[in-house]
Design a protein around this motif. Structure first.
Motif, PDB file in Angstrom:
ATOM      1  N   PHE A   1      24.597  15.966 -40.477  1.00  0.00           N
ATOM      2  CA  PHE A   1      23.987  16.973 -39.616  1.00  0.00           C
ATOM      3  C   PHE A   1      22.505  17.149 -39.941  1.00  0.00           C
ATOM      4  N   ALA A   2      22.126  16.946 -41.169  1.00  0.00           N
ATOM      5  CA  ALA A   2      20.724  17.119 -41.561  1.00  0.00           C
ATOM      6  C   ALA A   2      19.807  16.116 -40.879  1.00  0.00           C
ATOM      7  N   ALA A   3      20.380  15.000 -40.364  1.00  0.00           N
ATOM      8  CA  ALA A   3      19.553  13.981 -39.724  1.00  0.00           C
ATOM      9  C   ALA A   3      19.168  14.364 -38.294  1.00  0.00           C
ATOM     10  N   ARG A   4      19.710  15.423 -37.762  1.00  0.00           N
ATOM     11  CA  ARG A   4      19.404  15.807 -36.388  1.00  0.00           C
ATOM     12  C   ARG A   4      18.016  16.440 -36.308  1.00  0.00           C
ATOM     13  N   GLU A   5      17.360  16.182 -35.221  1.00  0.00           N
ATOM     14  CA  GLU A   5      16.006  16.695 -35.042  1.00  0.00           C
ATOM     15  C   GLU A   5      16.005  18.212 -34.889  1.00  0.00           C
ATOM     16  N   VAL A   6      17.031  18.760 -34.249  1.00  0.00           N
ATOM     17  CA  VAL A   6      17.156  20.202 -34.045  1.00  0.00           C
ATOM     18  C   VAL A   6      18.517  20.628 -34.563  1.00  0.00           C
ATOM     19  N   ALA A   7      18.523  21.729 -35.338  1.00  0.00           N
ATOM     20  CA  ALA A   7      19.789  22.223 -35.899  1.00  0.00           C
ATOM     21  C   ALA A   7      20.604  22.878 -34.785  1.00  0.00           C
ATOM     22  N   TYR A   8      21.353  22.046 -34.077  1.00  0.00           N
ATOM     23  CA  TYR A   8      22.146  22.510 -32.940  1.00  0.00           C
ATOM     24  C   TYR A   8      23.474  21.766 -32.956  1.00  0.00           C
ATOM     25  N   ARG A   9      24.508  22.407 -32.402  1.00  0.00           N
ATOM     26  CA  ARG A   9      25.844  21.811 -32.416  1.00  0.00           C
ATOM     27  C   ARG A   9      25.899  20.511 -31.623  1.00  0.00           C
ATOM     28  N   GLY A  10      25.076  20.405 -30.561  1.00  0.00           N
ATOM     29  CA  GLY A  10      24.974  19.178 -29.790  1.00  0.00           C
ATOM     30  C   GLY A  10      23.853  18.300 -30.318  1.00  0.00           C
ATOM     31  N   PHE A  11      23.343  17.433 -29.463  1.00  0.00           N
ATOM     32  CA  PHE A  11      22.283  16.501 -29.863  1.00  0.00           C
ATOM     33  C   PHE A  11      21.030  16.806 -29.044  1.00  0.00           C
ATOM     34  N   VAL A  12      19.918  17.013 -29.738  1.00  0.00           N
ATOM     35  CA  VAL A  12      18.675  17.424 -29.097  1.00  0.00           C
ATOM     36  C   VAL A  12      17.546  16.530 -29.609  1.00  0.00           C
ATOM     37  N   PHE A  13      16.722  16.037 -28.672  1.00  0.00           N
ATOM     38  CA  PHE A  13      15.550  15.220 -29.006  1.00  0.00           C
ATOM     39  C   PHE A  13      14.291  15.944 -28.519  1.00  0.00           C
ATOM     40  N   ASN A  14      13.243  15.908 -29.342  1.00  0.00           N
ATOM     41  CA  ASN A  14      11.941  16.432 -28.940  1.00  0.00           C
ATOM     42  C   ASN A  14      11.224  15.389 -28.091  1.00  0.00           C
ATOM     43  N   LEU A  15      10.778  15.803 -26.912  1.00  0.00           N
ATOM     44  CA  LEU A  15      10.065  14.889 -26.020  1.00  0.00           C
ATOM     45  C   LEU A  15       8.627  15.368 -25.832  1.00  0.00           C
ATOM     46  N   GLN A  16       7.714  14.423 -25.930  1.00  0.00           N
ATOM     47  CA  GLN A  16       6.318  14.660 -25.562  1.00  0.00           C
ATOM     48  C   GLN A  16       6.044  13.820 -24.320  1.00  0.00           C
ATOM     49  N   VAL A  17       6.188  14.441 -23.167  1.00  0.00           N
ATOM     50  CA  VAL A  17       6.098  13.708 -21.906  1.00  0.00           C
ATOM     51  C   VAL A  17       4.614  13.578 -21.520  1.00  0.00           C
ATOM     52  N   PRO A  18       4.104  12.359 -21.393  1.00  0.00           N
ATOM     53  CA  PRO A  18       2.700  12.190 -21.003  1.00  0.00           C
ATOM     54  C   PRO A  18       2.522  12.419 -19.512  1.00  0.00           C
ATOM     55  N   PRO A  19       1.306  12.661 -19.068  1.00  0.00           N
ATOM     56  CA  PRO A  19       1.073  12.809 -17.630  1.00  0.00           C
ATOM     57  C   PRO A  19       1.455  11.532 -16.891  1.00  0.00           C
ATOM     58  N   GLY A  20       1.876  11.711 -15.647  1.00  0.00           N
ATOM     59  CA  GLY A  20       2.291  10.567 -14.856  1.00  0.00           C
ATOM     60  C   GLY A  20       3.799  10.358 -14.960  1.00  0.00           C
ATOM     61  N   ARG A  21       4.216   9.152 -14.625  1.00  0.00           N
ATOM     62  CA  ARG A  21       5.633   8.819 -14.639  1.00  0.00           C
ATOM     63  C   ARG A  21       6.019   8.137 -15.942  1.00  0.00           C
ATOM     64  N   SER A  22       7.181   8.540 -16.480  1.00  0.00           N
ATOM     65  CA  SER A  22       7.704   7.932 -17.714  1.00  0.00           C
ATOM     66  C   SER A  22       9.203   7.715 -17.531  1.00  0.00           C
ATOM     67  N   THR A  23       9.678   6.530 -17.898  1.00  0.00           N
ATOM     68  CA  THR A  23      11.100   6.186 -17.769  1.00  0.00           C
ATOM     69  C   THR A  23      11.734   6.149 -19.152  1.00  0.00           C
ATOM     70  N   TYR A  24      12.845   6.805 -19.283  1.00  0.00           N
ATOM     71  CA  TYR A  24      13.567   6.905 -20.562  1.00  0.00           C
ATOM     72  C   TYR A  24      14.951   6.255 -20.411  1.00  0.00           C
ATOM     73  N   TYR A  25      15.430   5.713 -21.532  1.00  0.00           N
ATOM     74  CA  TYR A  25      16.751   5.090 -21.569  1.00  0.00           C
ATOM     75  C   TYR A  25      17.582   5.751 -22.680  1.00  0.00           C
ATOM     76  N   VAL A  26      18.860   5.933 -22.403  1.00  0.00           N
ATOM     77  CA  VAL A  26      19.797   6.488 -23.384  1.00  0.00           C
ATOM     78  C   VAL A  26      21.007   5.563 -23.452  1.00  0.00           C
ATOM     79  N   ARG A  27      21.304   5.097 -24.655  1.00  0.00           N
ATOM     80  CA  ARG A  27      22.492   4.254 -24.852  1.00  0.00           C
ATOM     81  C   ARG A  27      23.590   5.094 -25.520  1.00  0.00           C
ATOM     82  N   LEU A  28      24.816   5.047 -24.952  1.00  0.00           N
ATOM     83  CA  LEU A  28      25.945   5.833 -25.438  1.00  0.00           C
ATOM     84  C   LEU A  28      27.122   4.920 -25.745  1.00  0.00           C
TER      85      LEU A  28
END
Length: 644
Positions: free
Chosen positions: A131-158
């Motif tokens: 649990f200590a490896a999670r970016e945010v201490a939350y029961r689920g999974f949370v990622f910090n995003l720094q979205v740049p101006p314009g369009r950005s495409t993200y991928y998530v593998r599950l």
């Protein structure tokens, strides 16, 4: 159950995706609010071999992505799933966002975000990591995003050994902490109420020992642990350094909780009594649920879990008929139970459809599972309490009625005893006077002899009634076996026969083995039995036909004993009355004017049963009536203890 169909349709509607165009670009707003990517902003690519990397997916496989109209619900396919979404940020919109991924039981979760140089940065999460490896201490999974101006495409593998269901949301970074605190508070209140319901039901079981309360308490505790683990709280608070243990605990508790749910519903709806086939299916489901729990450490959970979910859907459908019957029975308790079960069936059916990948999933159903569980458990507890209190009220009424009947029987017994004792003296006087007359008149004329015989028969009949009254009095007072001793059946038969006149004794023959037929019993009560059987044989026998008493060794089941058979040469018992003649006050010869009260055979059978024996009519005999009285060598311990 028909009124529950709109509820199920409403739940399906709530679980369905919104009206956005699938695969569209999400415009980040200027104001701070949460955004659901499952409202038409996701695209999906299935990787059956789980070998594709980000380079292949972003370039060669980009065209193979297909729009996903709602949240991901891929079921138990075993494939890896790639999700793609595109964000567009204007210069005025905020750039700091949090990407939340639920449910908390996904094994492996990897986010690939643009690095600004044509490549991607990878970040990893999942319930297999501490649990200590999670970016945010939350029961689920949370990622910090720094979205740049314009369009950005993200991928998530599950990828996961459990069901592949995923709900992705974007949250403003500055308001997320307060939202999490409110969410945790609601979960705490709900789980606390479930715990309180379980403790209350357990205390009720300790007080009244009603099995339904104990099973409800077990159900509440197991449902609470299932919610606690599936919502990620066990990994956060109980096992933060042992993620594999927390992950395995989910499957084990799901199996155990499902098994207890089936058992509780089987008892609540009384399926074994009213719906034996549905009960048999529920018991089969219990076995499947326990095997599912056992499959977790063996590595077979991905195989057993879909079977468990499928049987859950079938059992929900089968529950319609027991619920319909319970609803038709009426009563507030029954109606509340049916409403609670209908709520459970509706929510769990929609949830199971999504878990199996056959329908949509939604955050409202996943996060609201504990709330739904709380509501239906509280409703069930209330319904069970109403039903049990009503049953206890009826039980108290029955006990009071039984007490009144017992007092009446005791009063009747005392009255019969008083009559019997009052009759004993005049009967003895009449009998003694008759003997004196016969001694003084040693050679009476035939008319006087007939009068003497009539007086003798009347005295014997009165004495028989007296013995019946005394036996009835002992029966009513519960003193069946007042004095148990070792008895010789042959000698007892002779003693009873001595009570009859000489012409009667000449009609009766006794056949017994050379070895003395000894048993243990109450002499007085067994005399009543033989006397009643002899009087019946003499009364209903044809003319001067002989009467036989046969004493032979016999076994009944595993017990040794003796048969006391009394047979006559009369017309016998009419067909179909072999059991009815043992009913109280029933007389075969009632229309013929034959004297009697109809108590003899009834009392005789009761006395024999109290000795652990059996009295019945031998219907295989072609002529006359033959009554068989089987008596064990010793009276069973439980009968003696009950009498004492």
């Amino acid at each position: 159950m028909r009124p529950l169909l709109p509820l199920i349709l409403l739940l399906l509607l709530l679980a369905s995706p919104g009206g956005a165009v699938a695969g569209g670009v999400l415009q980040l707003p200027v104001e701070a609010r949460s955004l659901a990517l499952g409202e038409g902003y996701l695209e999906m690519l299935e990787d059956p071999s789980s070998t594709l990397d980000i380079a292949a997916v972003s370039k060669d496989g980009a065209a193979r992505f297909r729009p996903l109209p709602g949240n991901l619900a891929a079921g138990y396919g075993g494939s890896a799933i790639w999700l793609r979404f595109t964000l567009e940020r204007s210069a005025e919109a905020r750039g700091e966002w949090l990407l939340e991924v639920l449910p908390p039981y996904l094994d492996d979760l990897r986010l690939f975000e643009p690095d600004g140089a044509g490549g991607f940065r990878q970040r990893q999460a999942g319930d297999r990591q501490p649990f200590a490896a999670r970016e945010v201490a939350y029961r689920g999974f949370v990622f910090n995003l720094q979205v740049p101006p314009g369009r950005s495409t993200y991928y998530v593998r599950l990828s996961s050994t459990s069901t592949l269901a995923a709900i992705l949301s974007l949250w403003p970074a500055d308001g997320y902490t307060a939202e999490v605190q409110r969410e945790y508070l609601l979960f705490g209140i709900g789980n606390g109420l479930i715990l309180a319901a379980g403790i209350f039901s357990l205390c009720a079981w300790l007080y009244i020992r009603e099995p339904l309360h104990l099973n409800f308490a077990l159900l509440a505790f197991l449902q609470l642990t299932v919610i606690f683990t599936m919502q990620g709280f066990a990994a956060q608070y109980l096992m933060p350094r042992h993620p594999a243990w927390a992950d395995s605990l989910i499957g084990i508790l799901v199996g155990l909780g499902t098994a207890q749910t089936y058992r509780f519903f089987d008892l609540l709806l009384q399926l074994r009594r009213h719906f034996p086939r549905i009960s048999a299916f529920f018991r089969m489901c219990i076995v499947i649920a326990l095997l599912t729990a056992l499959s977790v450490p063996l590595g077979w959970y991905p195989v057993m879990a879909p079977l468990l979910m499928l049987t859950g859907l079938i059992s929900n459908a089968l529950a319609y008929w027991p619920c319909r019957q319970r609803w038709r029975q009426g009563g507030l308790g029954n109606w509340i139970e049916v409403i609670a079960l209908g709520l459970y069936i509706g929510v769990s059916s929609v949830h199971l459809v999504g878990i199996l990948g056959l329908g949509p999933v939604s955050l409202a159903l996943i996060n609201g599972h504990s709330l739904v569980t709380l509501v239906y458990l509280l409703l069930l507890e209330f319904g069970v309490l109403l039903r049990i209190s009503d049953a206890n009220r009826r039980h108290l009424q029955a006990e009071a009625e039984a007490q009144r009947e017992r007092l009446q029987r005791e009063e009747q017994g005392r009255f019969l005893g008083m009559i019997a004792h009052e009759l004993r003296t005049p009967i003895s006087i009449v009998s003694a006077s008759l003997q004196s007359l016969e001694m003084l008149d040693s050679h009476p004329e035939e008319p006087r002899q007939r009068r003497y015989n009539r007086i003798q028969r009347a005295v014997q009949r009165m004495d028989g009634l007296l013995q019946a009254c005394l036996a009835e009095e002992r029966m009513m007072s519960g003193r069946w076996l007042a004095q148990v001793e070792r008895l010789d059946l042959l000698q007892l038969s002779r003693n009873v026969l001595d009570d009859f006149s000489e012409d009667v004794r000449e009609r009766v023959t006794i056949q017994a083995p050379l070895a003395a037929p000894y048993i243990h019993g109450d002499k007085v009560m067994l005399r009543v039995v033989l006397r009643n059987l002899l009087e019946n044989a003499l009364k209903y026998g044809a003319g001067e036909q002989p009467v036989r008493i046969d004493i032979t060794p016999a076994k009944e089941g595993e017990g040794d004993g003796w048969n006391w058979r009394i047979s006559d040469g009369g017309p016998g018992v009419p067909p179909g009355l072999a059991e009815k003649i043992f009913e109280k006050y029933y007389r075969v010869g009632e229309s013929s004017g034959t004297p009697g009260l109809g108590l003899g055979l009834y009392l005789s059978r009761r006395i024999v049963m109290q000795h652990g024996g059996r009295l019945y009519l031998d219907t295989a005999r072609n002529s006359g009536a033959s009554f068989v009285c089987w008596l064990p060598l010793t009276i069973p311990d439980h009968l003696e203890s009950e009498d004492s």
